[in-house]
Design an enzyme around this catalytic site. Structure first.
Site, short mmCIF file in Angstrom:
data_model
loop_
_atom_site.label_atom_id
_atom_site.label_comp_id
_atom_site.label_asym_id
_atom_site.label_seq_id
_atom_site.Cartn_x
_atom_site.Cartn_y
_atom_site.Cartn_z
N SER A 65 0.79 -1.24 0.00
CA SER A 65 0.00 0.00 0.00
C SER A 65 0.83 1.29 0.00
O SER A 65 0.28 2.34 -0.30
CB SER A 65 -0.90 0.04 1.24
OG SER A 65 -2.17 -0.42 0.91
N TYR A 191 -2.48 -2.19 -10.70
CA TYR A 191 -2.55 -2.01 -9.25
C TYR A 191 -1.83 -3.16 -8.53
O TYR A 191 -1.02 -2.94 -7.62
CB TYR A 191 -4.02 -1.92 -8.80
CG TYR A 191 -4.17 -1.93 -7.31
CD1 TYR A 191 -3.84 -0.81 -6.54
CD2 TYR A 191 -4.59 -3.08 -6.64
CE1 TYR A 191 -3.96 -0.83 -5.16
CE2 TYR A 191 -4.71 -3.11 -5.25
CZ TYR A 191 -4.38 -1.99 -4.53
OH TYR A 191 -4.47 -2.02 -3.15
N TYR A 243 -4.40 3.56 7.60
CA TYR A 243 -5.60 2.76 7.72
C TYR A 243 -6.54 3.39 8.74
O TYR A 243 -6.59 4.62 8.86
CB TYR A 243 -5.26 1.29 8.09
CG TYR A 243 -4.28 0.64 7.12
CD1 TYR A 243 -4.56 0.55 5.78
CD2 TYR A 243 -3.07 0.13 7.57
CE1 TYR A 243 -3.67 -0.06 4.89
CE2 TYR A 243 -2.17 -0.49 6.70
CZ TYR A 243 -2.48 -0.57 5.36
OH TYR A 243 -1.61 -1.16 4.50
N VAL A 261 0.91 -3.61 4.15
CA VAL A 261 0.74 -4.90 4.82
C VAL A 261 2.00 -5.75 4.92
O VAL A 261 2.03 -6.71 5.67
CB VAL A 261 -0.37 -5.77 4.18
CG1 VAL A 261 -1.74 -5.24 4.48
CG2 VAL A 261 -0.15 -5.95 2.70
N1 GLU Z 1 -2.04 -5.55 -2.29
C1 GLU Z 1 -2.83 -5.28 -1.14
C2 GLU Z 1 -4.29 -5.20 -1.50
O1 GLU Z 1 -4.66 -4.51 -2.38
C3 GLU Z 1 -2.36 -4.00 -0.50
C4 GLU Z 1 -2.68 -4.06 0.91
C5 GLU Z 1 -1.99 -3.02 1.75
O2 GLU Z 1 -0.76 -2.93 1.82
O3 GLU Z 1 -2.75 -2.31 2.43
O4 GLU Z 1 -5.10 -5.85 -0.91
#
Ligand code: GLU
Length: 314
Positions: A65, A191, A243, A261
């Protein structure tokens, strides 16, 4: 001597929080669950190019993220503030990163570019003749931030892509409301690719230092982001970057930041330095357990809270 002080401080922080256990590894794909919970690094890069670090500063991991910050900057460069704001809002949600889209009742926009729905919409805006061209533009942009080539972890990408049903559902809902354009699968691939880029903790600190340095990489002298858009990027980091812990982070640490994450967190001290912490075990919000404690301590210790000066005497 500032150098000695910073080195001592980072060494002390690493020694203090190394033994802090708790938290769980991200497990939504097997690759992340295989991380070593003991990996722990702290890096700090100043706007005049001094590099400090302690621990596993060269351990590679996927950016996840944290990439959202930099892709948002590129989308702003590609389309300008007003257009991007028409597609993706800037309201903090207090929701988890992957909360199944809450589109604004009237505008149908995703709330902000740091949650997955908003980030996917932002990625869909990246200009390019075809998917390869768009990926190359992203890689070139990341290269400017880290001052070397950037590579993708193919197995993480494949897993994200195969298991990303929730992200795919959000993209289709946004497509239904006309907030992203076809081809949706290409936007989702881009993405997933941006999330799967490999970085280490020192790279992240250089990226944060680039934002601290008005968009110019302090190691290479190359401009990575048009400074016109710096305030937009830092504002959403400040309000939405951590978050559903973003409010408490702003209150306690008081710096624009973003976490991912894999266990990385970056924070920007405008005009001074960028900092990154990497430690994979995550708390209930999805933020690195050691990372949060290091930043709380560091901010307190160096008086980094952006409103901290308001409490000092005149
Ligand atoms: N690739 C993860 C997703 O899109 C990113 C999650 C993150 O780092 O918050 O679910």
């Amino acid at each position: 001597m500032i150098d000695t002080t910073l080195t001592d401080l980072l060494t002390r922080l690493h020694a203090t929080y190394r033994d802090l256990h708790g938290g769980t590894l991200a497990s939504y794909i097997p690759e992340l669950a295989r991380s070593n919970p003991d990996w722990f690094a702290i890096s700090l890069v100043t706007v005049d190019g001094q590099v400090f670090g302690v621990g596993d500063v060269e351990q590679l991991f996927t950016i996840q993220s944290i990439s959202k910050v930099f892709v948002y900057g590129l989308a702003l460069e590609d389309h300008g503030r007003d257009y991007v704001l028409g597609r993706v809002g800037v309201e903090p949600t207090g929701d988890p990163f992957n909360s199944i889209i809450r589109l604004d009742e009237f505008s149908k926009r995703p709330d902000n570019p740091m949650i997955n729905a908003g980030a996917i919409a932002v990625t869909s805006l990246i200009r390019g003749a075809d998917p390869t061209d768009r990926l190359n533009r992203l890689l070139t942009m990341f290269r400017r931030y880290v001052a070397h080539d950037v590579f993708m972890d193919a197995s993480v990408f494949t897993s994200e892509r195969t298991t990303g049903h929730r992200n795919r559902a959000m993209a289709h809902l946004m497509r239904h409301f006309g907030m992203i354009d076809d081809p949706i699968e290409a936007a989702l691939d881009l993405y997933f690719q941006q999330c799967s880029l490999l970085v280490h903790c020192r790279d992240l600190a250089v990226m944060a230092a680039t934002l601290a340095n008005r968009g110019t990489n302090p190691l290479s002298g190359e401009q990575a982001l048009n400074p016109t858009y710096l305030r937009d990027v830092l504002s959403v980091m400040y309000t939405c970057g951590m978050y559903n812990f973003a409010g408490e982070w702003a209150y306690k640490v008081g710096l624009p930041a973003k976490s991912g994450v894999s266990g990385g967190i970056i924070a920007v001290v405008p005009g001074r330095f960028g900092v990154a912490v990497f430690s994979p075990p995550l708390d209930e919000h999805g933020n690195s357990v050691r990372g949060i404690r290091v930043f709380e301590d560091l901010s307190e210790n160096l008086g980094l809270h952006i409103f901290g000066h308001c409490t000092l005497g005149t």
